[in-house]
Design a protein around this motif. Sequence first.
Motif, PDB file in Angstrom:
ATOM      1  N   PHE A 276      -9.611   2.637   1.641  1.00  0.00           N
ATOM      2  CA  PHE A 276      -8.466   1.992   0.998  1.00  0.00           C
ATOM      3  C   PHE A 276      -7.198   2.846   1.106  1.00  0.00           C
ATOM      4  O   PHE A 276      -6.081   2.327   1.087  1.00  0.00           O
ATOM      5  N   LEU A 277      -7.387   4.160   1.219  1.00  0.00           N
ATOM      6  CA  LEU A 277      -6.235   5.064   1.181  1.00  0.00           C
ATOM      7  C   LEU A 277      -5.547   5.219   2.535  1.00  0.00           C
ATOM      8  O   LEU A 277      -4.436   5.745   2.604  1.00  0.00           O
ATOM      9  N   ARG A 278      -6.161   4.752   3.607  1.00  0.00           N
ATOM     10  CA  ARG A 278      -5.597   4.978   4.943  1.00  0.00           C
ATOM     11  C   ARG A 278      -4.158   4.476   5.090  1.00  0.00           C
ATOM     12  O   ARG A 278      -3.308   5.194   5.630  1.00  0.00           O
ATOM     13  N   PRO A 279      -3.821   3.249   4.642  1.00  0.00           N
ATOM     14  CA  PRO A 279      -2.424   2.800   4.787  1.00  0.00           C
ATOM     15  C   PRO A 279      -1.441   3.700   4.036  1.00  0.00           C
ATOM     16  O   PRO A 279      -0.340   3.961   4.528  1.00  0.00           O
ATOM     17  N   VAL A 280      -1.847   4.172   2.862  1.00  0.00           N
ATOM     18  CA  VAL A 280      -0.980   5.058   2.076  1.00  0.00           C
ATOM     19  C   VAL A 280      -0.794   6.386   2.794  1.00  0.00           C
ATOM     20  O   VAL A 280       0.324   6.926   2.870  1.00  0.00           O
ATOM     21  N   LEU A 294       5.405   6.380  -3.236  1.00  0.00           N
ATOM     22  CA  LEU A 294       4.899   6.100  -4.584  1.00  0.00           C
ATOM     23  C   LEU A 294       4.661   4.608  -4.856  1.00  0.00           C
ATOM     24  O   LEU A 294       3.592   4.254  -5.378  1.00  0.00           O
ATOM     25  N   PRO A 295       5.597   3.692  -4.560  1.00  0.00           N
ATOM     26  CA  PRO A 295       5.330   2.270  -4.851  1.00  0.00           C
ATOM     27  C   PRO A 295       4.074   1.749  -4.155  1.00  0.00           C
ATOM     28  O   PRO A 295       3.276   1.018  -4.761  1.00  0.00           O
ATOM     29  N   LEU A 296       3.876   2.127  -2.888  1.00  0.00           N
ATOM     30  CA  LEU A 296       2.686   1.690  -2.152  1.00  0.00           C
ATOM     31  C   LEU A 296       1.423   2.306  -2.749  1.00  0.00           C
ATOM     32  O   LEU A 296       0.385   1.632  -2.864  1.00  0.00           O
ATOM     33  N   THR A 297       1.507   3.572  -3.160  1.00  0.00           N
ATOM     34  CA  THR A 297       0.350   4.247  -3.772  1.00  0.00           C
ATOM     35  C   THR A 297      -0.065   3.548  -5.056  1.00  0.00           C
ATOM     36  O   THR A 297      -1.255   3.296  -5.288  1.00  0.00           O
ATOM     37  N   MET A 298       0.912   3.209  -5.897  1.00  0.00           N
ATOM     38  CA  MET A 298       0.621   2.541  -7.171  1.00  0.00           C
ATOM     39  C   MET A 298      -0.012   1.174  -6.935  1.00  0.00           C
ATOM     40  O   MET A 298      -0.981   0.789  -7.609  1.00  0.00           O
ATOM     41  N   GLU A 299       0.517   0.440  -5.960  1.00  0.00           N
ATOM     42  CA  GLU A 299      -0.039  -0.888  -5.661  1.00  0.00           C
ATOM     43  C   GLU A 299      -1.488  -0.783  -5.202  1.00  0.00           C
ATOM     44  O   GLU A 299      -2.355  -1.552  -5.635  1.00  0.00           O
ATOM     45  N   MET A 300      -1.771   0.162  -4.310  1.00  0.00           N
ATOM     46  CA  MET A 300      -3.125   0.326  -3.787  1.00  0.00           C
ATOM     47  C   MET A 300      -4.092   0.741  -4.881  1.00  0.00           C
ATOM     48  O   MET A 300      -5.214   0.230  -4.970  1.00  0.00           O
ATOM     49  N   VAL A 301      -3.692   1.671  -5.741  1.00  0.00           N
ATOM     50  CA  VAL A 301      -4.563   2.186  -6.798  1.00  0.00           C
ATOM     51  C   VAL A 301      -4.935   1.073  -7.770  1.00  0.00           C
ATOM     52  O   VAL A 301      -6.094   0.942  -8.185  1.00  0.00           O
ATOM     53  N   LEU A 316       0.462   8.793 -11.453  1.00  0.00           N
ATOM     54  CA  LEU A 316       1.008   8.906 -10.097  1.00  0.00           C
ATOM     55  C   LEU A 316       2.448   9.452 -10.070  1.00  0.00           C
ATOM     56  O   LEU A 316       2.748  10.342  -9.267  1.00  0.00           O
ATOM     57  N   PRO A 317       3.377   8.945 -10.925  1.00  0.00           N
ATOM     58  CA  PRO A 317       4.716   9.549 -10.928  1.00  0.00           C
ATOM     59  C   PRO A 317       4.704  11.021 -11.323  1.00  0.00           C
ATOM     60  O   PRO A 317       5.450  11.831 -10.760  1.00  0.00           O
ATOM     61  N   VAL A 318       3.866  11.386 -12.306  1.00  0.00           N
ATOM     62  CA  VAL A 318       3.755  12.794 -12.685  1.00  0.00           C
ATOM     63  C   VAL A 318       3.213  13.608 -11.512  1.00  0.00           C
ATOM     64  O   VAL A 318       3.687  14.715 -11.230  1.00  0.00           O
ATOM     65  N   ALA A 406       0.725  13.604   3.380  1.00  0.00           N
ATOM     66  CA  ALA A 406      -0.427  12.692   3.291  1.00  0.00           C
ATOM     67  C   ALA A 406      -1.500  13.269   2.370  1.00  0.00           C
ATOM     68  O   ALA A 406      -2.131  12.546   1.593  1.00  0.00           O
ATOM     69  N   VAL A 407      -1.684  14.596   2.423  1.00  0.00           N
ATOM     70  CA  VAL A 407      -2.650  15.252   1.536  1.00  0.00           C
ATOM     71  C   VAL A 407      -2.169  15.197   0.087  1.00  0.00           C
ATOM     72  O   VAL A 407      -2.967  14.981  -0.835  1.00  0.00           O
ATOM     73  N   ASN A 408      -0.871  15.360  -0.134  1.00  0.00           N
ATOM     74  CA  ASN A 408      -0.326  15.308  -1.490  1.00  0.00           C
ATOM     75  C   ASN A 408      -0.619  13.973  -2.162  1.00  0.00           C
ATOM     76  O   ASN A 408      -1.072  13.922  -3.318  1.00  0.00           O
ATOM     77  N   VAL A 409      -0.368  12.864  -1.463  1.00  0.00           N
ATOM     78  CA  VAL A 409      -0.601  11.546  -2.067  1.00  0.00           C
ATOM     79  C   VAL A 409      -2.097  11.268  -2.209  1.00  0.00           C
ATOM     80  O   VAL A 409      -2.510  10.557  -3.133  1.00  0.00           O
ATOM     81  N   THR A 410      -2.907  11.840  -1.330  1.00  0.00           N
ATOM     82  CA  THR A 410      -4.361  11.702  -1.465  1.00  0.00           C
ATOM     83  C   THR A 410      -4.821  12.370  -2.758  1.00  0.00           C
ATOM     84  O   THR A 410      -5.657  11.825  -3.495  1.00  0.00           O
TER      85      THR A 410
END
Length: 423
Positions: A276-280, A294-301, A316-318, A406-410
């Motif tokens: 699921f995380l690949r697009p992010v 961030l917006p895409l990460t929140m939607e996926m989560v 996620l914002p924090v 990419a690692v940070n958002v993961t």
Amino acid sequence: MKLVKKFFNLPLYIKILVGMIVGICLGLLAVKLNGVTFVEHWIRPWGQIFIRLLQLIAMPLVFISLIKGVTGLGDISKFSRLGGKTILIYLCTTVVAVVMGVVLGSVIKPGNLVNQEQVTEMQQSYQSVVEEKKEQAEFTQKRGPLAFLDDIVPNNIIRAASDNSQMLQIIFFAVFFGIAVLTLPADKMTPVLSLFDSLNEIILRMIDYIIQLAPIGVAALMAGLVTDFGGDVSIFAALGVYAFTVIGAMLILAFGFYPLLIKLFSRVKPGEFIRFLRPVQLFAFSTSSSAATLPLTMEMVERDLNISKEVSSFVLPVGTTINMDGTSCYQSIAILFIAQVLGVELSLTQLLIVIGMTVLSSIGTPAIPGGSYVILTIVLTSVGIPPEGLALILGIDRPLDMLRTAVNVTGDTAVASMVGRPK
């Protein structure tokens, strides 16, 4: 004229790479034509100005970013449980990332591939720095076990703000200030938050201006470093090993460490998490900005991992503000690499300082491309490594920046899954 216009329209990372190549060519030419003095007097100073600008912005950046990070918790009573748990996990994962970077940098030692005769000459150039650090180490050994608290708690914030090596004191004051703001009534808190929102935008704009000067700064610094090394090209082999060390660390974090945390502390299946995380990850890789992702990460989560909006909108914002595992791991490897190339030996105490400063300073790293350069100068200064060594890595930094984003958002997503524990 058209060529100049085309150059200015190139992406920044291409211009930095061009700057690095130009600097190398200038340095090699100066060595061949006995023009080392010309480089020293007329070219290197422009690189030193670039470093000074990074150092100039470091203190206000960390101070304002930390206050925004702490006050971003909102109502301290409402979010005390969720906030405490989230921040604790973020700090723990960052410590693991930094320690991993220090271990890999210490074991692989990419900087040791540089010609040892040139390293010896560099050691002599920075002998005064080495001697100063030895004196500080001897002084530290004579102090009591709680003496480090004296170094953290300032008695004069203005004096601490005037010295980048006292960044721990700035961090302490910023956290203290932010917690105090959170205890204010809403009507008293709002003007303070608005002020720091505006100041943060100004600081980010200033950083953008400074980073635009990076191609010139890198060219000048690289020319100076090549003349220091007498035209020796072994540095490029060392850079290649350094890059692969960083890439290896990022892959371990993204596809080893985080899936393990997911398996142990979440009900999400590690395989689904990665899928699921690949697009992010791809979006973060292409933009090099956790904030833009961030917006895409929140939607996926929320959609794919079934994490509640209450958790995702806080965690996620924090995380975008204070959780920079990929950046922290990279910085620790970069610091060791620069130290090895310049011949600066780091003691165990200094390695612990690197770990501590990297963890704390990562909270102040802006979630924008190139934001880590400023923080890196802080940590380099804190352990007595000449910040001019930053030029060694800036030329190849862009692809590594994309990977560590990419690692940070993961990492942010993994923590959200652990805190939310979806059914």
